[in-house]
Structure formats: C-alpha cells, structure tokens
Design a protein around this motif. Structure first.
Motif, short mmCIF file in Angstrom:
data_model
loop_
_atom_site.label_atom_id
_atom_site.label_comp_id
_atom_site.label_asym_id
_atom_site.label_seq_id
_atom_site.Cartn_x
_atom_site.Cartn_y
_atom_site.Cartn_z
N GLN A 60 0.82 -1.21 0.00
CA GLN A 60 0.00 0.00 0.00
C GLN A 60 0.85 1.27 0.00
O GLN A 60 0.39 2.33 -0.38
N LEU A 61 2.10 1.13 0.41
CA LEU A 61 3.01 2.28 0.42
C LEU A 61 3.69 2.50 -0.93
O LEU A 61 4.30 3.53 -1.15
N ILE A 62 3.57 1.51 -1.80
CA ILE A 62 4.30 1.53 -3.07
C ILE A 62 3.34 1.81 -4.21
O ILE A 62 2.32 1.16 -4.36
N SER A 63 3.69 2.77 -5.06
CA SER A 63 2.88 3.12 -6.21
C SER A 63 2.83 1.96 -7.20
O SER A 63 3.84 1.27 -7.40
N PRO A 64 1.68 1.74 -7.84
CA PRO A 64 1.61 0.68 -8.86
C PRO A 64 2.58 0.92 -10.02
O PRO A 64 2.99 -0.02 -10.68
N HIS A 135 11.85 7.96 -3.40
CA HIS A 135 11.15 9.08 -4.03
C HIS A 135 9.66 8.79 -3.92
O HIS A 135 9.22 7.65 -4.11
N VAL A 136 8.89 9.84 -3.62
CA VAL A 136 7.45 9.69 -3.44
C VAL A 136 6.71 10.70 -4.30
O VAL A 136 7.27 11.72 -4.71
N ALA A 137 5.46 10.38 -4.58
CA ALA A 137 4.59 11.30 -5.34
C ALA A 137 3.18 11.16 -4.80
O ALA A 137 2.80 10.12 -4.24
N ARG A 138 2.41 12.22 -4.99
CA ARG A 138 0.98 12.16 -4.64
C ARG A 138 0.30 11.17 -5.58
O ARG A 138 0.49 11.23 -6.78
N GLN A 139 -0.51 10.30 -5.02
CA GLN A 139 -1.24 9.32 -5.82
C GLN A 139 -2.70 9.34 -5.35
O GLN A 139 -2.96 9.35 -4.15
N LYS A 140 -3.61 9.35 -6.30
CA LYS A 140 -5.03 9.26 -5.96
C LYS A 140 -5.42 7.79 -5.94
O LYS A 140 -5.11 7.04 -6.85
N TRP A 153 0.66 9.78 -0.22
CA TRP A 153 2.03 9.77 -0.71
C TRP A 153 2.44 8.32 -0.85
O TRP A 153 2.36 7.55 0.10
N GLN A 154 2.88 7.95 -2.06
CA GLN A 154 3.33 6.58 -2.30
C GLN A 154 4.73 6.60 -2.89
O GLN A 154 5.12 7.53 -3.60
N ILE A 155 5.47 5.54 -2.61
CA ILE A 155 6.84 5.42 -3.08
C ILE A 155 6.83 5.12 -4.58
O ILE A 155 6.15 4.19 -5.02
N THR A 156 7.57 5.91 -5.34
CA THR A 156 7.64 5.70 -6.79
C THR A 156 8.96 5.10 -7.23
O THR A 156 9.04 4.51 -8.30
#
Length: 173
Positions: A60-64, A135-140, A153-156
């Motif tokens: 859940q912390l990691i961006s798809p 590195h993180v980015a806003r994710q909806k 905020w998810q890890i990219t």
C-alpha cells in the motif's frame, strides 16, 4: 403543522444529513505537503507491516507504477511474499534511523539508514545495513467501492547504498 408536513420535514433532514455525511466521507481527501512527519509515517507504517509480515500493508506504500530497486510493483509483491514466507517466525527487526527529507508539494524524497537485526538470547546480530533513498509522489486512490478518492504519498522509486541485489522470482507462489 400537519402530520404529512412533519414527515416530509424529517425525510428532508435525513436526506440532508446523509448527503453531508457522504460528501465529507466520500469526497476528495487531498494529501498535505510532503514533510518530515509524512516521511516518518511512511517509515513507521512500512516497518510495522514488515514486522507483522503484512505484504499488502507494505504494498500500500508503493505506487503501482513504481521502480522499486529496478522492479515493478508486481515483481516486488512476489519477492516480498516469498521473503515473508521464508522468514517465517524469525525475530528479525528492521530499524530505521536518521530520516532526511527533501520536502515537496507534488513530489518529494527521503532517505534513511536501515539495519536488519535479530536479537537472540546471547547476542544482537546485524545482518545488513544500508542507506535507502526513496522518491514519493501524490497518488489518488479510490475507496469505498470507487465512490470517493483519497490522495496519499506513495513510493515511486527506491535505491540503496550499497546496492541491494534483489532476487528474481520466476513465478508467483
């Protein structure tokens, strides 16, 4: 006031209360700016998920759309699942210290020192120490059956020093 008017007024109030509740609960919930508190929350959540062997909690912390040690999200999930299975009931601890943050509004980054340790009856063993850059980015993300969205905020991407060699998982378990 007539009886039918009272019923209509009660129904209108109920509809208004449900509507306001739904708007508050299901509305768009933006994430705040990326800062030290957000980074520490990500670290604490990740460590807690790892300690409890919760693969989905880590994911859940990691961006798809991640580049996590040059692996995609699906590959990372398989690697984590295999790792958690192999660890079983071992008493490994992950300790993160010295969290350094580069704040941002849409993107940010942070780094931390990580140690993987185990306490035995006679000693404390340090298996691995490394410095990780995230590195993180806003994710909806949708919630409540897609009726609402939340920003988090998810890890990219992630990299480590010294470089971590990630295993290759050929098939999903």
């Amino acid at each position: 006031m007539q009886r039918s008017s009272k019923k209509l007024l009660i129904v209108a109030l109920l509809v208004m209360v449900v509507g306001v509740t739904a708007w508050v609960f299901l509305g768009n919930h933006p994430a705040g700016p990326f800062n030290q508190d957000v980074a520490q929350h990500i670290v604490d959540t990740g460590v807690a998920a790892f300690q409890s062997r919760d693969v989905d909690g880590v994911m859940q912390l990691i961006s798809p759309e991640t580049d996590f040690f040059q692996r995609g999200a699906d590959q990372m999930k398989n690697i984590l699942r295999q790792t958690m299975d192999e660890l079983g009931a071992t008493n490994l601890k992950v300790i993160c210290t010295n969290v350094q943050v580069q704040p941002g509004d849409q993107h940010g980054s942070f780094s931390t020192e990580v140690a993987v340790t185990e306490n035995t009856a006679k000693s404390k063993i340090v298996y691995y120490k490394f410095h990780i850059n995230l590195h993180v980015a806003r994710q909806k993300t949708p919630f409540f059956y897609g009726l609402g969205t939340r920003e988090s905020w998810q890890i990219t991407s992630a990299s480590a020093e010294p470089a971590m060699e990630m295993p290759t998982v050929e098939h999903e378990l």
